[in-house]
Motif scaffolding. Structure first.
Motif, PDB file in Angstrom:
ATOM      1  N   LEU A  42      42.757  39.516  34.666  1.00  0.00           N
ATOM      2  CA  LEU A  42      42.783  37.943  34.781  1.00  0.00           C
ATOM      3  C   LEU A  42      41.427  37.535  34.788  1.00  0.00           C
ATOM      4  N   LEU A  43      40.332  38.091  34.706  1.00  0.00           N
ATOM      5  CA  LEU A  43      38.863  37.804  35.114  1.00  0.00           C
ATOM      6  C   LEU A  43      38.135  36.963  34.105  1.00  0.00           C
ATOM      7  N   GLU A  44      38.434  36.812  32.751  1.00  0.00           N
ATOM      8  CA  GLU A  44      37.842  36.253  31.731  1.00  0.00           C
ATOM      9  C   GLU A  44      37.629  34.822  31.997  1.00  0.00           C
ATOM     10  N   PRO A  45      38.501  34.121  32.651  1.00  0.00           N
ATOM     11  CA  PRO A  45      38.091  32.740  32.919  1.00  0.00           C
ATOM     12  C   PRO A  45      36.999  32.531  33.947  1.00  0.00           C
ATOM     13  N   LEU A  46      36.401  33.826  34.552  1.00  0.00           N
ATOM     14  CA  LEU A  46      35.153  33.754  35.433  1.00  0.00           C
ATOM     15  C   LEU A  46      34.224  34.244  34.767  1.00  0.00           C
ATOM     16  N   ARG A  47      34.071  34.255  33.486  1.00  0.00           N
ATOM     17  CA  ARG A  47      32.669  34.552  32.860  1.00  0.00           C
ATOM     18  C   ARG A  47      31.786  33.489  32.848  1.00  0.00           C
ATOM     19  N   PHE A  48      32.047  32.112  33.015  1.00  0.00           N
ATOM     20  CA  PHE A  48      31.315  30.985  33.079  1.00  0.00           C
ATOM     21  C   PHE A  48      30.074  31.126  32.079  1.00  0.00           C
ATOM     22  N   GLY A  49      30.434  31.505  30.740  1.00  0.00           N
ATOM     23  CA  GLY A  49      29.427  31.657  29.624  1.00  0.00           C
ATOM     24  C   GLY A  49      28.801  32.672  29.511  1.00  0.00           C
ATOM     25  N   LEU A  50      28.997  33.697  30.456  1.00  0.00           N
ATOM     26  CA  LEU A  50      28.355  34.852  30.104  1.00  0.00           C
ATOM     27  C   LEU A  50      29.218  35.893  29.143  1.00  0.00           C
ATOM     28  N   PRO A  51      28.537  36.945  28.395  1.00  0.00           N
ATOM     29  CA  PRO A  51      29.612  37.489  27.364  1.00  0.00           C
ATOM     30  C   PRO A  51      30.390  38.663  27.928  1.00  0.00           C
ATOM     31  N   ARG A  52      30.445  38.683  29.026  1.00  0.00           N
ATOM     32  CA  ARG A  52      31.100  39.798  29.874  1.00  0.00           C
ATOM     33  C   ARG A  52      31.881  39.230  30.893  1.00  0.00           C
ATOM     34  N   ASN A  53      33.047  39.996  31.318  1.00  0.00           N
ATOM     35  CA  ASN A  53      33.833  39.530  32.570  1.00  0.00           C
ATOM     36  C   ASN A  53      33.015  40.097  33.756  1.00  0.00           C
ATOM     37  N   PRO A  54      33.158  39.472  34.851  1.00  0.00           N
ATOM     38  CA  PRO A  54      32.627  40.029  36.196  1.00  0.00           C
ATOM     39  C   PRO A  54      33.243  41.350  36.545  1.00  0.00           C
ATOM     40  N   GLU A  55      32.630  41.909  37.487  1.00  0.00           N
ATOM     41  CA  GLU A  55      33.228  43.450  37.865  1.00  0.00           C
ATOM     42  C   GLU A  55      33.371  43.437  39.044  1.00  0.00           C
ATOM     43  N   LEU A  56      34.167  44.542  39.675  1.00  0.00           N
ATOM     44  CA  LEU A  56      34.207  44.510  41.354  1.00  0.00           C
ATOM     45  C   LEU A  56      33.029  45.291  41.806  1.00  0.00           C
ATOM     46  N   ALA A  57      32.558  44.730  42.844  1.00  0.00           N
ATOM     47  CA  ALA A  57      31.466  45.347  43.747  1.00  0.00           C
ATOM     48  C   ALA A  57      31.941  46.320  44.926  1.00  0.00           C
ATOM     49  N   HIS A  58      33.226  46.046  45.270  1.00  0.00           N
ATOM     50  CA  HIS A  58      33.941  46.737  46.139  1.00  0.00           C
ATOM     51  C   HIS A  58      35.345  46.429  46.183  1.00  0.00           C
ATOM     52  N   ARG A  59      36.387  46.966  46.978  1.00  0.00           N
ATOM     53  CA  ARG A  59      37.810  46.775  46.770  1.00  0.00           C
ATOM     54  C   ARG A  59      38.414  46.284  47.932  1.00  0.00           C
ATOM     55  N   LEU A  60      39.579  45.574  47.726  1.00  0.00           N
ATOM     56  CA  LEU A  60      40.432  45.404  48.764  1.00  0.00           C
ATOM     57  C   LEU A  60      41.761  45.793  48.403  1.00  0.00           C
ATOM     58  N   ASP A  61      42.462  46.382  49.600  1.00  0.00           N
ATOM     59  CA  ASP A  61      43.968  46.976  49.170  1.00  0.00           C
ATOM     60  C   ASP A  61      44.737  45.910  48.795  1.00  0.00           C
ATOM     61  N   ARG A  62      45.858  46.143  47.967  1.00  0.00           N
ATOM     62  CA  ARG A  62      46.878  45.274  47.317  1.00  0.00           C
ATOM     63  C   ARG A  62      47.321  44.303  48.301  1.00  0.00           C
ATOM     64  N   ASP A  63      47.480  44.787  49.186  1.00  0.00           N
ATOM     65  CA  ASP A  63      48.206  43.859  50.323  1.00  0.00           C
ATOM     66  C   ASP A  63      47.139  42.932  51.318  1.00  0.00           C
ATOM     67  N   THR A  64      46.002  43.121  51.095  1.00  0.00           N
ATOM     68  CA  THR A  64      45.080  42.682  51.779  1.00  0.00           C
ATOM     69  C   THR A  64      44.535  41.381  51.232  1.00  0.00           C
ATOM     70  N   SER A  65      44.352  40.208  51.922  1.00  0.00           N
ATOM     71  CA  SER A  65      43.767  38.977  51.359  1.00  0.00           C
ATOM     72  C   SER A  65      42.398  38.706  51.738  1.00  0.00           C
ATOM     73  N   GLY A  66      41.733  37.839  51.003  1.00  0.00           N
ATOM     74  CA  GLY A  66      40.490  37.368  51.390  1.00  0.00           C
ATOM     75  C   GLY A  66      39.320  37.631  50.464  1.00  0.00           C
ATOM     76  N   CYS A  67      38.307  37.709  51.060  1.00  0.00           N
ATOM     77  CA  CYS A  67      36.699  37.668  50.491  1.00  0.00           C
ATOM     78  C   CYS A  67      36.811  39.061  49.599  1.00  0.00           C
ATOM     79  N   LEU A  68      36.738  38.856  48.396  1.00  0.00           N
ATOM     80  CA  LEU A  68      36.446  40.238  47.312  1.00  0.00           C
ATOM     81  C   LEU A  68      35.120  39.731  46.450  1.00  0.00           C
ATOM     82  N   VAL A  69      34.238  40.520  46.528  1.00  0.00           N
ATOM     83  CA  VAL A  69      32.917  40.273  45.958  1.00  0.00           C
ATOM     84  C   VAL A  69      32.797  41.054  44.441  1.00  0.00           C
ATOM     85  N   LEU A  70      32.511  40.178  43.550  1.00  0.00           N
ATOM     86  CA  LEU A  70      32.117  40.492  42.346  1.00  0.00           C
ATOM     87  C   LEU A  70      30.714  40.561  41.585  1.00  0.00           C
TER      88      LEU A  70
END
Length: 230
Positions: A42-70
């Motif tokens: 789903l990350l293509e809309p988050l390029r904001f002008g850059l040539p590549r999608n952002p990537e995960l810096a860490h992970r959250l479990d599927r059922d955990t909500s909240g702050c996720l860093v890319l």
């Protein structure tokens, strides 16, 4: 999730870093247990002008909500990798648990090990496992349920879930570590990555983001004394 819905979940953005409010129930990467839709699709809309999608810096479990860093590019990901590896990222989670811890504040210091089973795996407390520490504080309680602030000092898989269950307070909705007790209260895991603080640039203030409480946790938090309308 539509691109508009994803954009609405951006909590923080600069030239290097994005922080998203990940919804519960969405896996962050491919290889999830059933191979279903995941965040990396789903990350293509988050390029904001850059040539590549952002990537995960860490992970959250599927059922955990909240702050996720890319990270928005390789240089950013390298710096974020250093921050998480050295333990200088300050992560704060909110959880609703069954029961109440023996003390209002404490440090859970229990080593964790991955236990492989014929029909899957789980993490268990084991003296021969990896070091794992979680600080906790009780923010409210109604006697049956408690609202917990948890700050992991290490980053082991399922760490907060296992540690809270190990002190007799499984997280509401946890069918793995609270089966027969916590999962009877609600089918939804009540674990939320509430905020994160990243000392990204030593010459600038730390990056701070806070994720709003997810809908499935509002009522149980109110039962435990949470009064914020947010």
């Amino acid at each position: 999730m539509t691109p508009e819905e994803l954009l609405a979940r951006v909590l923080y953005r600069d030239a290097m870093v994005l922080i998203l409010d990940k919804p519960a129930g969405l896996a962050v990467h491919a290889g999830a247990r059933d191979g279903s839709h995941h965040l990396m699709d789903l990350l293509e809309p988050l390029r904001f002008g850059l040539p590549r999608n952002p990537e995960l810096a860490h992970r959250l479990d599927r059922d955990t909500s909240g702050c996720l860093v890319l990270g928005r590019h390789r240089k950013a990901l390298a710096r974020l990798g250093e921050i998480f590896a050295e333990g200088s990222a300050e992560k704060t989670y909110w959880a609703v648990v069954v029961g109440k811890p023996p003390t209002e504040t404490g440090l859970i210091d229990k080593r964790l090990k991955k236990l492989e089973r014929r029909h899957g795996w789980r993490m268990v407390v084991d003296d021969k496992g990896q070091e794992a520490q979680t600080e906790y504080r009780v923010l409210g309680s109604n006697g049956r349920l408690s609202w917990i602030e948890a700050k992991p000092k290490t980053g082991r898989t399922h760490q907060i879930r296992v540690h809270l269950a190990a002190i007799g307070c499984p997280i509401v909705g946890d069918s793995t570590y609270g089966r027969g007790t916590a999962d009877l209260v609600s089918p939804h895991l009540h674990l939320h990555a509430r905020s994160i603080r990243l000392p990204f640039n030593p010459k600038k203030p730390a990056i701070i983001a806070t994720a709003p409480v997810p809908p499935h946790m509002v009522e149980t938090l109110r039962q435990c004394g949470w009064t914020s309308p947010e």
